[in-house]
Design a protein around this motif. Structure first.
Motif, PDB file in Angstrom:
ATOM      1  N   LEU A 268       0.830  -1.202   0.000  1.00 42.63           N
ATOM      2  CA  LEU A 268       0.000   0.000   0.000  1.00 42.63           C
ATOM      3  C   LEU A 268       0.868   1.257   0.000  1.00 42.63           C
ATOM      4  O   LEU A 268       0.497   2.278  -0.596  1.00 42.63           O
ATOM      5  N   ARG A 269       2.015   1.195   0.673  1.00 45.13           N
ATOM      6  CA  ARG A 269       2.920   2.349   0.689  1.00 45.13           C
ATOM      7  C   ARG A 269       3.486   2.618  -0.711  1.00 45.13           C
ATOM      8  O   ARG A 269       3.579   3.766  -1.145  1.00 45.13           O
ATOM      9  N   ARG A 270       3.855   1.560  -1.423  1.00 47.29           N
ATOM     10  CA  ARG A 270       4.410   1.738  -2.768  1.00 47.29           C
ATOM     11  C   ARG A 270       3.359   2.284  -3.732  1.00 47.29           C
ATOM     12  O   ARG A 270       3.682   3.030  -4.661  1.00 47.29           O
ATOM     13  N   LYS A 271       2.094   1.905  -3.510  1.00 47.61           N
ATOM     14  CA  LYS A 271       1.027   2.409  -4.377  1.00 47.61           C
ATOM     15  C   LYS A 271       0.582   3.817  -3.991  1.00 47.61           C
ATOM     16  O   LYS A 271      -0.155   4.463  -4.741  1.00 47.61           O
ATOM     17  N   GLY A 272       0.988   4.282  -2.811  1.00 45.47           N
ATOM     18  CA  GLY A 272       0.576   5.603  -2.355  1.00 45.47           C
ATOM     19  C   GLY A 272      -0.887   5.681  -1.989  1.00 45.47           C
ATOM     20  O   GLY A 272      -1.497   6.766  -2.067  1.00 45.47           O
ATOM     21  N   ILE A 273      -1.484   4.574  -1.560  1.00 44.39           N
ATOM     22  CA  ILE A 273      -2.909   4.533  -1.227  1.00 44.39           C
ATOM     23  C   ILE A 273      -3.130   5.144   0.149  1.00 44.39           C
ATOM     24  O   ILE A 273      -2.416   4.826   1.109  1.00 44.39           O
ATOM     25  N   ALA A 274      -4.149   6.014   0.266  1.00 43.42           N
ATOM     26  CA  ALA A 274      -4.392   6.734   1.514  1.00 43.42           C
ATOM     27  C   ALA A 274      -5.849   6.700   1.947  1.00 43.42           C
ATOM     28  O   ALA A 274      -6.236   7.459   2.826  1.00 43.42           O
ATOM     29  N   SER A 275      -6.699   5.846   1.356  1.00 41.16           N
ATOM     30  CA  SER A 275      -8.112   5.772   1.740  1.00 41.16           C
ATOM     31  C   SER A 275      -8.570   4.326   1.746  1.00 41.16           C
ATOM     32  O   SER A 275      -7.956   3.456   1.112  1.00 41.16           O
ATOM     33  N   HIS A 276      -9.675   4.075   2.460  1.00 45.96           N
ATOM     34  CA  HIS A 276     -10.207   2.720   2.539  1.00 45.96           C
ATOM     35  C   HIS A 276     -10.735   2.245   1.193  1.00 45.96           C
ATOM     36  O   HIS A 276     -10.551   1.080   0.824  1.00 45.96           O
ATOM     37  N   ALA A 277     -11.389   3.130   0.466  1.00 43.46           N
ATOM     38  CA  ALA A 277     -11.957   2.726  -0.825  1.00 43.46           C
ATOM     39  C   ALA A 277     -10.866   2.309  -1.805  1.00 43.46           C
ATOM     40  O   ALA A 277     -10.975   1.272  -2.474  1.00 43.46           O
ATOM     41  N   ALA A 278      -9.798   3.101  -1.877  1.00 44.82           N
ATOM     42  CA  ALA A 278      -8.700   2.747  -2.780  1.00 44.82           C
ATOM     43  C   ALA A 278      -7.990   1.481  -2.318  1.00 44.82           C
ATOM     44  O   ALA A 278      -7.569   0.645  -3.139  1.00 44.82           O
ATOM     45  N   ALA A 279      -7.846   1.318  -1.003  1.00 42.85           N
ATOM     46  CA  ALA A 279      -7.185   0.120  -0.489  1.00 42.85           C
ATOM     47  C   ALA A 279      -7.999  -1.132  -0.794  1.00 42.85           C
ATOM     48  O   ALA A 279      -7.443  -2.160  -1.209  1.00 42.85           O
ATOM     49  N   ASN A 280      -9.326  -1.074  -0.625  1.00 45.38           N
ATOM     50  CA  ASN A 280     -10.161  -2.242  -0.912  1.00 45.38           C
ATOM     51  C   ASN A 280     -10.180  -2.563  -2.405  1.00 45.38           C
ATOM     52  O   ASN A 280     -10.219  -3.740  -2.797  1.00 45.38           O
ATOM     53  N   ALA A 281     -10.139  -1.537  -3.241  1.00 42.08           N
ATOM     54  CA  ALA A 281     -10.078  -1.788  -4.675  1.00 42.08           C
ATOM     55  C   ALA A 281      -8.781  -2.492  -5.053  1.00 42.08           C
ATOM     56  O   ALA A 281      -8.773  -3.418  -5.880  1.00 42.08           O
ATOM     57  N   TYR A 282      -7.665  -2.094  -4.439  1.00 44.69           N
ATOM     58  CA  TYR A 282      -6.388  -2.753  -4.723  1.00 44.69           C
ATOM     59  C   TYR A 282      -6.363  -4.174  -4.160  1.00 44.69           C
ATOM     60  O   TYR A 282      -5.860  -5.102  -4.806  1.00 44.69           O
ATOM     61  N   ILE A 283      -6.919  -4.349  -2.939  1.00 44.86           N
ATOM     62  CA  ILE A 283      -6.907  -5.684  -2.325  1.00 44.86           C
ATOM     63  C   ILE A 283      -7.708  -6.670  -3.168  1.00 44.86           C
ATOM     64  O   ILE A 283      -7.248  -7.794  -3.441  1.00 44.86           O
ATOM     65  N   GLU A 284      -8.903  -6.278  -3.592  1.00 48.29           N
ATOM     66  CA  GLU A 284      -9.748  -7.187  -4.377  1.00 48.29           C
ATOM     67  C   GLU A 284      -9.238  -7.356  -5.805  1.00 48.29           C
ATOM     68  O   GLU A 284      -9.407  -8.422  -6.403  1.00 48.29           O
ATOM     69  N   GLY A 285      -8.615  -6.321  -6.364  1.00 46.63           N
ATOM     70  CA  GLY A 285      -8.193  -6.399  -7.753  1.00 46.63           C
ATOM     71  C   GLY A 285      -6.869  -7.094  -7.972  1.00 46.63           C
ATOM     72  O   GLY A 285      -6.699  -7.834  -8.953  1.00 46.63           O
ATOM     73  N   GLU A 286      -5.894  -6.882  -7.049  1.00 44.34           N
ATOM     74  CA  GLU A 286      -4.552  -7.418  -7.287  1.00 44.34           C
ATOM     75  C   GLU A 286      -4.027  -8.267  -6.124  1.00 44.34           C
ATOM     76  O   GLU A 286      -3.511  -9.353  -6.324  1.00 44.34           O
ATOM     77  N   TYR A 287      -4.167  -7.737  -4.909  1.00 47.68           N
ATOM     78  CA  TYR A 287      -3.439  -8.330  -3.783  1.00 47.68           C
ATOM     79  C   TYR A 287      -3.900  -9.744  -3.448  1.00 47.68           C
ATOM     80  O   TYR A 287      -3.076 -10.642  -3.253  1.00 47.68           O
ATOM     81  N   LEU A 288      -5.216  -9.984  -3.364  1.00 48.60           N
ATOM     82  CA  LEU A 288      -5.715 -11.284  -2.924  1.00 48.60           C
ATOM     83  C   LEU A 288      -5.353 -12.399  -3.893  1.00 48.60           C
ATOM     84  O   LEU A 288      -5.007 -13.511  -3.465  1.00 48.60           O
ATOM     85  N   ALA A 289      -5.426 -12.133  -5.183  1.00 49.80           N
ATOM     86  CA  ALA A 289      -5.075 -13.174  -6.156  1.00 49.80           C
ATOM     87  C   ALA A 289      -3.612 -13.578  -6.013  1.00 49.80           C
ATOM     88  O   ALA A 289      -3.275 -14.778  -6.026  1.00 49.80           O
ATOM     89  N   GLU A 290      -2.738 -12.596  -5.846  1.00 51.76           N
ATOM     90  CA  GLU A 290      -1.314 -12.909  -5.677  1.00 51.76           C
ATOM     91  C   GLU A 290      -1.057 -13.630  -4.352  1.00 51.76           C
ATOM     92  O   GLU A 290      -0.278 -14.594  -4.290  1.00 51.76           O
ATOM     93  N   HIS A 291      -1.720 -13.156  -3.293  1.00 50.87           N
ATOM     94  CA  HIS A 291      -1.515 -13.775  -1.970  1.00 50.87           C
ATOM     95  C   HIS A 291      -1.982 -15.232  -1.965  1.00 50.87           C
ATOM     96  O   HIS A 291      -1.273 -16.115  -1.464  1.00 50.87           O
ATOM     97  N   ASN A 292      -3.170 -15.523  -2.490  1.00 50.94           N
ATOM     98  CA  ASN A 292      -3.683 -16.892  -2.498  1.00 50.94           C
ATOM     99  C   ASN A 292      -2.863 -17.793  -3.405  1.00 50.94           C
ATOM    100  O   ASN A 292      -2.692 -18.997  -3.118  1.00 50.94           O
ATOM    101  N   ARG A 293      -2.355 -17.252  -4.480  1.00 53.75           N
ATOM    102  CA  ARG A 293      -1.515 -18.068  -5.364  1.00 53.75           C
ATOM    103  C   ARG A 293      -0.209 -18.470  -4.668  1.00 53.75           C
ATOM    104  O   ARG A 293       0.325 -19.558  -4.894  1.00 53.75           O
ATOM    105  N   ARG A 294       0.279 -17.615  -3.778  1.00 52.16           N
ATOM    106  CA  ARG A 294       1.545 -17.894  -3.109  1.00 52.16           C
ATOM    107  C   ARG A 294       1.369 -18.751  -1.852  1.00 52.16           C
ATOM    108  O   ARG A 294       2.201 -19.620  -1.564  1.00 52.16           O
ATOM    109  N   PHE A 295       0.299 -18.509  -1.079  1.00 53.16           N
ATOM    110  CA  PHE A 295       0.195 -19.127   0.241  1.00 53.16           C
ATOM    111  C   PHE A 295      -0.905 -20.191   0.356  1.00 53.16           C
ATOM    112  O   PHE A 295      -0.869 -20.985   1.303  1.00 53.16           O
ATOM    113  N   ALA A 296      -1.871 -20.213  -0.534  1.00 49.92           N
ATOM    114  CA  ALA A 296      -2.948 -21.207  -0.419  1.00 49.92           C
ATOM    115  C   ALA A 296      -2.433 -22.584  -0.830  1.00 49.92           C
ATOM    116  O   ALA A 296      -1.454 -22.724  -1.571  1.00 49.92           O
ATOM    117  N   GLN A 297      -3.129 -23.608  -0.348  1.00 51.12           N
ATOM    118  CA  GLN A 297      -2.754 -24.988  -0.660  1.00 51.12           C
ATOM    119  C   GLN A 297      -4.020 -25.794  -0.915  1.00 51.12           C
ATOM    120  O   GLN A 297      -5.132 -25.359  -0.612  1.00 51.12           O
TER     121      GLN A 297
END
Length: 444
Positions: A268-297
């Motif tokens: 979030l720091r690298r993206k410069g995100i400073a609001s909940h709406a922008a953070a949730n858009a990034y989490i649902e759009g990019e972060y969760l897919a990458e996280h589950n691909r790396r850590f899910a089994q």
């Protein structure tokens, strides 16, 4: 008796009075139906005393003789006791008592004796041992839910709470950033999980009033199971809520929170995100897919235990706050400082002094249900805040005897005047003034 045994006596007494059933008692006492039958059988035969543990108040058959106990404690007090730096601990004292005095006693037994006599204090407490729990075998069998308060946006935005859901079998994650760990925050992340994967079988949470609470004394006496708004929603969905008694019990989601606190904050720091709406858009759009691909089994069993997701309208009818209110004689319902004027279809047979259910959604919409049917209403007024009226300061007036003389002004009371200046109150006093030669004009 302990509090647990007293609660059992109270519930069984209600069963005896015909106010509760064995099935309800099993749910309240959190035991199986067969165990409740055993307790009920003992209660009928022996009464309330049967709920007390059989070993309570009895001396152990393996206990040391009292004479031996007094002798050991006398030696400890004489030779091995002192301040915090010079005294012997129970283990070392037991060794010296056995070697020097020939009295063999177990170190733990001596520890209990020394604690009871004030010769030892617990300076260090070991961490409680917790057995590792195996993962569930099926995806959707159990999902852990927790809120993590952290500086997710650092100094760029407000303090936030990450609502995090982790599947116990596969470690798949779904999370959202909210302001606080509230009912609507929990509803928001659970609804997105249901829309994406389906309805899970169980939900593992903490003992927080948002999810699950302990019954009050009044609820225990009346045999009412404790319920929260979120618990009612999950019950309608067929989701069983399990409350963890410690953070270690739901360690999977706790460790997952630590991973997010390390990785998500930096992203979030690298993206410069400073609001909940922008953070949730990034989490649902990019972060969760990458996280589950790396850590899910993959789950141990391929069968998915999720039930099909209800329709959008059905979810709207479930995810709402429902509060019961009494209808007044003028068909008005009070709800959170609002006056809701009901409009029944028949003005002759109005629902006076009955119960109505007020439903509230996250966006503030209100709906009133009467006998499970929607009844029209109108907002007529806001209840004004109660303010205490300031009464004008009143001067205390001294009670005056109206039958006697009145004293108008200072210096006119008889106690402040000489005998000659007093006004005659009787013929005797008037005659005395005449004899003294006091003129009539001297009378005030």
């Amino acid at each position: 008796m302990s509090s647990k045994e007293l609660m059992r006596v109270g519930i069984l007494a209600r069963i005896k009075a015909g106010e509760a059933k064995l099935a309800h008692a099993a749910e309240i006492l959190d035991v199986s139906y067969r165990q409740v039958k055993r307790l009920w059988r003992r209660y009928r035969r022996q009464g309330a005393g049967a709920m007390k543990h059989g070993n309570a108040g009895r001396r152990s058959s393996r206990a040391k003789p009292e004479k031996f106990r007094r002798r050991v404690l006398q030696l400890v007090r004489k030779k091995y006791w002192g301040d915090a730096e010079t005294r012997f601990g129970p283990t070392l004292a037991a060794e010296h008592v056995a070697e020097e005095d020939g009295l063999k006693v177990d170190a733990e037994t001596l520890r209990r004796w020394m604690l009871s006599e004030g010769l030892w204090s617990r300076e260090r407490k070991r961490k409680q041992h917790r057995q590792r729990r195996e993962r569930k075998k099926h995806f959707g069998e159990l999902v852990q839910l927790d809120g993590s308060f952290h500086k997710w946006l650092e100094d760029r935005g407000p303090c936030s709470c990450l609502m995090n859901m982790v599947d116990d079998a596969t470690a798949k994650t779904l999370c959202r950033l909210e302001g606080h760990e509230t009912i609507w925050a929990a509803v928001g992340v659970l609804r997105r999980w249901i829309e994406k994967y389906g309805v899970p079988r169980g939900l593992y949470t903490g003992w927080k009033n948002v999810y699950k609470r302990r019954p009050t004394t009044q609820e225990q006496l009346h045999g009412i199971a404790a319920e929260t708004q979120f618990g009612r929603m999950c019950e309608r969905l067929g989701i069983r809520i399990i409350a963890a008694n410690s953070p270690q019990a739901k360690g999977r989601v706790e460790r997952n929170n630590g991973t997010h606190q390390d990785r998500l904050v930096k992203k979030l720091r690298r993206k410069g995100i400073a609001s909940h709406a922008a953070a949730n858009a990034y989490i649902e759009g990019e972060y969760l897919a990458e996280h589950n691909r790396r850590f899910a089994q993959a789950a141990a069993e391929p069968t998915d235990y999720h039930r099909p997701s209800p329709s959008r309208s059905e979810l709207d009818a479930i995810f709402r706050l429902e509060t019961e209110r009494t209808i007044s004689n003028d068909w008005v319902v009070r709800y959170r400082g609002l006056l809701l004027q009901l409009k029944p279809p028949s003005r002759r047979y109005g629902p006076t002094q009955a119960k109505a259910t007020v439903c509230e959604w996250e966006d503030g919409r209100l709906e009133v249900l009467y006998r499970r049917e929607v009844i029209a209403h109108a907002l007529i007024a806001y209840l004004p805040a109660r303010q205490e009226e300031k009464k004008p300061a009143t001067k205390k007036v001294r009670a005056v005897n109206r039958s006697g003389p009145r004293w108008n002004g200072p210096g006119q009371h008889p106690w402040t005047q000489s005998y000659e200046g007093m006004k005659p109150r009787s013929p005797v006093r008037a005659k005395a003034r005449t004899l003294l030669g006091v003129p009539a004009s001297a009378t005030p």
